[in-house]
Structures are given as C-alpha cells and as structure tokens.
Design an enzyme around this catalytic site. Sequence first.
Site, PDB file in Angstrom:
ATOM      1  N   ARG A   1     -12.111   4.763   4.722  1.00 39.70           N
ATOM      2  CA  ARG A   1     -11.021   4.702   5.402  1.00 39.70           C
ATOM      3  C   ARG A   1     -10.708   5.829   6.347  1.00 39.70           C
ATOM      4  O   ARG A   1     -11.078   6.930   5.970  1.00 39.70           O
ATOM      5  CB  ARG A   1      -9.600   4.835   4.457  1.00 39.70           C
ATOM      6  CG  ARG A   1      -9.153   3.374   3.802  1.00 39.70           C
ATOM      7  CD  ARG A   1      -8.224   3.709   2.865  1.00 39.70           C
ATOM      8  NE  ARG A   1      -7.084   4.598   2.808  1.00 39.70           N
ATOM      9  CZ  ARG A   1      -6.031   4.620   2.191  1.00 39.70           C
ATOM     10  NH1 ARG A   1      -6.070   4.045   0.976  1.00 39.70           N
ATOM     11  NH2 ARG A   1      -5.236   5.614   2.192  1.00 39.70           N
TER      12      ARG A   1
ATOM     13  N   ARG B   1      -1.850  14.398   4.549  1.00 39.29           N
ATOM     14  CA  ARG B   1      -1.286  13.464   3.581  1.00 39.29           C
ATOM     15  C   ARG B   1      -0.730  13.975   2.382  1.00 39.29           C
ATOM     16  O   ARG B   1       0.591  13.663   1.855  1.00 39.29           O
ATOM     17  CB  ARG B   1      -2.431  12.425   3.277  1.00 39.29           C
ATOM     18  CG  ARG B   1      -2.484  11.369   4.493  1.00 39.29           C
ATOM     19  CD  ARG B   1      -3.807  10.539   4.240  1.00 39.29           C
ATOM     20  NE  ARG B   1      -3.796   9.589   3.061  1.00 39.29           N
ATOM     21  CZ  ARG B   1      -4.886   9.330   2.200  1.00 39.29           C
ATOM     22  NH1 ARG B   1      -5.998   9.392   2.578  1.00 39.29           N
ATOM     23  NH2 ARG B   1      -4.657   8.424   1.344  1.00 39.29           N
TER      24      ARG B   1
ATOM     25  N   LYS C   1      -2.888   4.879  -7.580  1.00 38.78           N
ATOM     26  CA  LYS C   1      -1.812   3.764  -7.711  1.00 38.78           C
ATOM     27  C   LYS C   1      -2.554   2.397  -7.342  1.00 38.78           C
ATOM     28  O   LYS C   1      -2.161   1.345  -8.085  1.00 38.78           O
ATOM     29  CB  LYS C   1      -0.972   4.027  -6.469  1.00 38.78           C
ATOM     30  CG  LYS C   1      -0.433   5.471  -6.712  1.00 38.78           C
ATOM     31  CD  LYS C   1       0.952   5.730  -5.577  1.00 38.78           C
ATOM     32  CE  LYS C   1       0.196   5.727  -4.139  1.00 38.78           C
ATOM     33  NZ  LYS C   1      -0.638   6.917  -3.826  1.00 38.78           N
TER      34      LYS C   1
ATOM     35  N   ARG D   1       8.394   5.886  -0.086  1.00 38.62           N
ATOM     36  CA  ARG D   1       7.852   7.230   0.099  1.00 38.62           C
ATOM     37  C   ARG D   1       8.864   8.197   0.705  1.00 38.62           C
ATOM     38  O   ARG D   1       8.369   9.228   0.784  1.00 38.62           O
ATOM     39  CB  ARG D   1       6.709   6.972   1.218  1.00 38.62           C
ATOM     40  CG  ARG D   1       5.357   7.026   0.547  1.00 38.62           C
ATOM     41  CD  ARG D   1       4.592   6.815   1.586  1.00 38.62           C
ATOM     42  NE  ARG D   1       3.201   7.048   1.648  1.00 38.62           N
ATOM     43  CZ  ARG D   1       2.227   6.350   0.859  1.00 38.62           C
ATOM     44  NH1 ARG D   1       2.474   5.185   0.885  1.00 38.62           N
ATOM     45  NH2 ARG D   1       0.991   6.662   0.914  1.00 38.62           N
TER      46      ARG D   1
ATOM     47  N   ARG E   1     -13.941   7.816  -2.047  1.00 35.91           N
ATOM     48  CA  ARG E   1     -13.469   6.497  -1.851  1.00 35.91           C
ATOM     49  C   ARG E   1     -14.237   5.449  -1.093  1.00 35.91           C
ATOM     50  O   ARG E   1     -14.371   6.000   0.209  1.00 35.91           O
ATOM     51  CB  ARG E   1     -12.156   6.401  -1.755  1.00 35.91           C
ATOM     52  CG  ARG E   1     -11.334   5.013  -1.622  1.00 35.91           C
ATOM     53  CD  ARG E   1      -9.879   4.895  -1.651  1.00 35.91           C
ATOM     54  NE  ARG E   1      -9.370   5.981  -0.912  1.00 35.91           N
ATOM     55  CZ  ARG E   1      -8.032   6.344  -0.978  1.00 35.91           C
ATOM     56  NH1 ARG E   1      -7.114   5.875  -1.726  1.00 35.91           N
ATOM     57  NH2 ARG E   1      -7.503   7.071  -0.291  1.00 35.91           N
TER      58      ARG E   1
HETATM   59  P1  AP5 Z   1      -6.725   4.760  -5.326  1.00 34.87           P
HETATM   60  O1  AP5 Z   1      -6.496   3.933  -6.671  1.00 34.87           O
HETATM   61  O2  AP5 Z   1      -7.212   4.264  -4.149  1.00 34.87           O
HETATM   62  O3  AP5 Z   1      -5.622   5.964  -5.285  1.00 34.87           O
HETATM   63  P2  AP5 Z   1      -4.025   5.524  -4.352  1.00 34.87           P
HETATM   64  O4  AP5 Z   1      -3.128   6.434  -5.188  1.00 34.87           O
HETATM   65  O5  AP5 Z   1      -3.908   4.286  -4.293  1.00 34.87           O
HETATM   66  O6  AP5 Z   1      -4.415   6.483  -3.195  1.00 34.87           O
HETATM   67  P3  AP5 Z   1      -4.391   6.055  -1.566  1.00 34.87           P
HETATM   68  O7  AP5 Z   1      -4.958   7.108  -0.696  1.00 34.87           O
HETATM   69  O8  AP5 Z   1      -4.583   4.717  -1.243  1.00 34.87           O
HETATM   70  O9  AP5 Z   1      -2.594   6.319  -1.643  1.00 34.87           O
HETATM   71  P4  AP5 Z   1      -1.904   6.805  -0.354  1.00 34.87           P
HETATM   72  O10 AP5 Z   1      -0.606   6.517  -0.896  1.00 34.87           O
HETATM   73  O11 AP5 Z   1      -2.275   7.959   0.296  1.00 34.87           O
HETATM   74  O12 AP5 Z   1      -2.155   5.687   0.629  1.00 34.87           O
HETATM   75  P5  AP5 Z   1      -1.813   4.235   1.305  1.00 34.87           P
HETATM   76  O13 AP5 Z   1      -2.632   3.162   1.419  1.00 34.87           O
HETATM   77  O14 AP5 Z   1      -0.655   4.025   0.216  1.00 34.87           O
HETATM   78  O15 AP5 Z   1      -7.859   6.060  -6.038  1.00 34.87           O
HETATM   79  C1  AP5 Z   1      -8.407   6.930  -5.280  1.00 34.87           C
HETATM   80  C2  AP5 Z   1      -9.876   6.997  -5.593  1.00 34.87           C
HETATM   81  O16 AP5 Z   1     -10.051   7.744  -7.004  1.00 34.87           O
HETATM   82  C3  AP5 Z   1     -11.055   5.792  -5.563  1.00 34.87           C
HETATM   83  O17 AP5 Z   1     -12.152   6.015  -5.182  1.00 34.87           O
HETATM   84  C4  AP5 Z   1     -10.914   5.419  -7.097  1.00 34.87           C
HETATM   85  O18 AP5 Z   1     -11.950   4.631  -7.396  1.00 34.87           O
HETATM   86  C5  AP5 Z   1     -10.861   6.536  -7.835  1.00 34.87           C
HETATM   87  N1  AP5 Z   1     -10.160   6.986  -8.972  1.00 34.87           N
HETATM   88  C6  AP5 Z   1      -8.771   6.187  -9.278  1.00 34.87           C
HETATM   89  N2  AP5 Z   1      -8.540   6.277 -10.485  1.00 34.87           N
HETATM   90  C7  AP5 Z   1      -9.522   7.075 -11.052  1.00 34.87           C
HETATM   91  C8  AP5 Z   1      -9.690   7.872 -12.387  1.00 34.87           C
HETATM   92  N3  AP5 Z   1      -8.871   7.644 -13.436  1.00 34.87           N
HETATM   93  N4  AP5 Z   1     -10.689   8.742 -12.377  1.00 34.87           N
HETATM   94  C9  AP5 Z   1     -11.699   8.989 -11.725  1.00 34.87           C
HETATM   95  N5  AP5 Z   1     -11.436   8.046 -10.518  1.00 34.87           N
HETATM   96  C10 AP5 Z   1     -10.521   7.373 -10.155  1.00 34.87           C
HETATM   97  O19 AP5 Z   1      -1.023   4.679   2.693  1.00 34.87           O
HETATM   98  C11 AP5 Z   1      -1.869   5.113   3.639  1.00 34.87           C
HETATM   99  C12 AP5 Z   1      -0.888   5.250   4.984  1.00 34.87           C
HETATM  100  O20 AP5 Z   1      -0.042   4.472   5.099  1.00 34.87           O
HETATM  101  C13 AP5 Z   1       0.077   6.660   4.636  1.00 34.87           C
HETATM  102  O21 AP5 Z   1      -0.713   8.087   4.661  1.00 34.87           O
HETATM  103  C14 AP5 Z   1       1.033   6.465   5.547  1.00 34.87           C
HETATM  104  O22 AP5 Z   1       0.708   6.750   6.853  1.00 34.87           O
HETATM  105  C15 AP5 Z   1       1.140   4.724   5.655  1.00 34.87           C
HETATM  106  N6  AP5 Z   1       2.330   4.493   4.734  1.00 34.87           N
HETATM  107  C16 AP5 Z   1       2.057   3.605   3.599  1.00 34.87           C
HETATM  108  N7  AP5 Z   1       3.106   3.127   2.908  1.00 34.87           N
HETATM  109  C17 AP5 Z   1       4.226   4.056   3.612  1.00 34.87           C
HETATM  110  C18 AP5 Z   1       5.406   4.244   3.312  1.00 34.87           C
HETATM  111  N8  AP5 Z   1       6.208   3.565   2.310  1.00 34.87           N
HETATM  112  N9  AP5 Z   1       6.391   4.890   4.370  1.00 34.87           N
HETATM  113  C19 AP5 Z   1       5.618   5.387   5.562  1.00 34.87           C
HETATM  114  N10 AP5 Z   1       4.288   5.334   5.631  1.00 34.87           N
HETATM  115  C20 AP5 Z   1       3.625   4.571   4.651  1.00 34.87           C
END
Ligand code: AP5
Length: 207
Positions: free
Chosen positions: A153, A164, A13, A88, A122
């Site tokens: 992270r 997660r 994402k 979410r 990552r």
């Molecule tokens: P990346 O692009 O970083 O993936 P992502 O989908 O953004 O993953 P996240 O882990 O950041 O999502 P998340 O939803 O768990 O975390 P968030 O920060 O939102 O890609 C991942 C890796 O793969 C990278 O190394 C990239 O280079 C690689 N990659 C990407 N595409 C690729 C491809 N096609 N091929 C190969 N490699 C690839 O949330 C963190 C925490 O915050 C949550 O756990 C929660 O506690 C809190 N939080 C955030 N938003 C909310 C909400 N709305 N409600 C409640 N809690 C929330």
Amino acid sequence: MNIIFLGPPGAGKGTQAQRICAALNIPQISTGDMLRRAIADQTPTGLKAKAYMDAGGLVPDDVIIDIVKERLQAPDCAGGYILDGFPRTVPQAEALEGIATIDKVVELDVADEKLIQRISGRRVCLKCGATYHVSLLNGATTCANCGEPLIQREDDKAETVLNRLKSYHSKTAPLVDFYQARGKLVKIDGAGDMDAIFAAILKELQA
Ligand code: AP5
C-alpha cells in the site's frame, strides 16, 4: 449483530474482520478498502480522498459519513455487519448513532513498535481485500484467494505510518472512552497468534 472493530493501523482489524465475517456470514465494511477502490476507479470521492490518505491523515468526516450511510442501506447489511475502520473520530461515532445501533465494539490493542513491524511487511490484494505478511508468503506474489498480484500500500511507507499512528492516538483513541461509557467496549490483546485472537474475539461476540 452490528459490530465495530477499533484499533491502530496494523492492529489486525482487517485480518480478523475477514475471518469473523466468514464465521458469522456477515459483510465486512472496510472504509479503507472502499476508499482505495474509489481511488483506483478515479471517482470524485477517490480523487478527494487520495491526498489525505497518502499523507497518513484522515479523510474529512462528511465524506466518509456519506459513504458509510449509503453502504449500510444495502440489503446485505440487514443481518448485521462489521465496520472495519469506521468510526475514527468522535463526530463520526456521533453520526453513526443516528443511523445504526451498534451491539459491540472490539478494540484490538497492540504496541506501536509491533505495528510498524507488521505494516512494513504487509502485502494486500486490491481486488478482494485479502491481507498478507511477507514473512508468511514464502515468496508468493499473487493472492491465494483470487490470483491477483499482491501490492504494498502507498500509505505503508515508514514516514506515512508514523503520521497514521499520530492521527490514531489524537483522533481515534478517544473512541475507546466513548464506547466504554456506553458499555459496548470489549478489549482484546491483538499482539499474539492470529488464531488465538480470532478465538478470543469470537468468544466475546458469542458471550
Ligand atoms: P491488518 O489486518 O491489515 O491491520 P489493520 O488493523 O486492518 O491495519 P490498517 O493499516 O489497514 O488499518 P488502518 O486503520 O490504518 O487502514 P485503513 O485501510 O482502515 O494487519 C496488518 C499486518 O499485520 C498484515 O500484514 C497482517 O498479515 C499482519 N498481522 C495481523 N494480525 C497479526 C498477528 N496477530 N500477528 C502477526 N501479524 C499479524 O485506512 C487507510 C486510510 O484511509 C486512513 O489512513 C485514512 O486516511 C482513510 N480512512 C479510512 N477510514 C476512515 C475514516 N473512518 N475516517 C477518515 N479517514 C478514513
């Protein structure tokens, strides 16, 4: 266009939101990045959110809804935006309906085994939000965009990642049906090449 990126942790994402935002010249609103910044700055919100995030759970709905409500009022959101990581839960999606009109929801679909592989490699830049994978860094330890050191992270440790994923399947996956029922969902295979995924998303958004 007001767009949501939906998908499990590691689905890409953040990676794709950054590229699409640059292509469409709209802001990326990542609730995860906003929370991580709040933790680094030790704000009251950050202090509240930290324990939930470290455990791989979700931050309470009321906390995150207030943050997003405020962010969407900023002038740079007037021409559209990508919500990356929000909503979410169904209550978050319902609250969003009261404050914004969403045009499309892009669901990135990737199998759990691949997600674990991606997340464990990552590396991120806390300053500008850029995301990398160790396999493509060629030993670099600083951000190619802004030169800051790259870090792993806190919530990318194996046991937290499993929590997660559980939390995604139980609380966030129901949003697929929620937006399908509203005719807004576009499903993209997120398992392939990053450039091909980018092109597929852009094509759907411009359709
Ligand atoms: P990346 O692009 O970083 O993936 P992502 O989908 O953004 O993953 P996240 O882990 O950041 O999502 P998340 O939803 O768990 O975390 P968030 O920060 O939102 O890609 C991942 C890796 O793969 C990278 O190394 C990239 O280079 C690689 N990659 C990407 N595409 C690729 C491809 N096609 N091929 C190969 N490699 C690839 O949330 C963190 C925490 O915050 C949550 O756990 C929660 O506690 C809190 N939080 C955030 N938003 C909310 C909400 N709305 N409600 C409640 N809690 C929330």
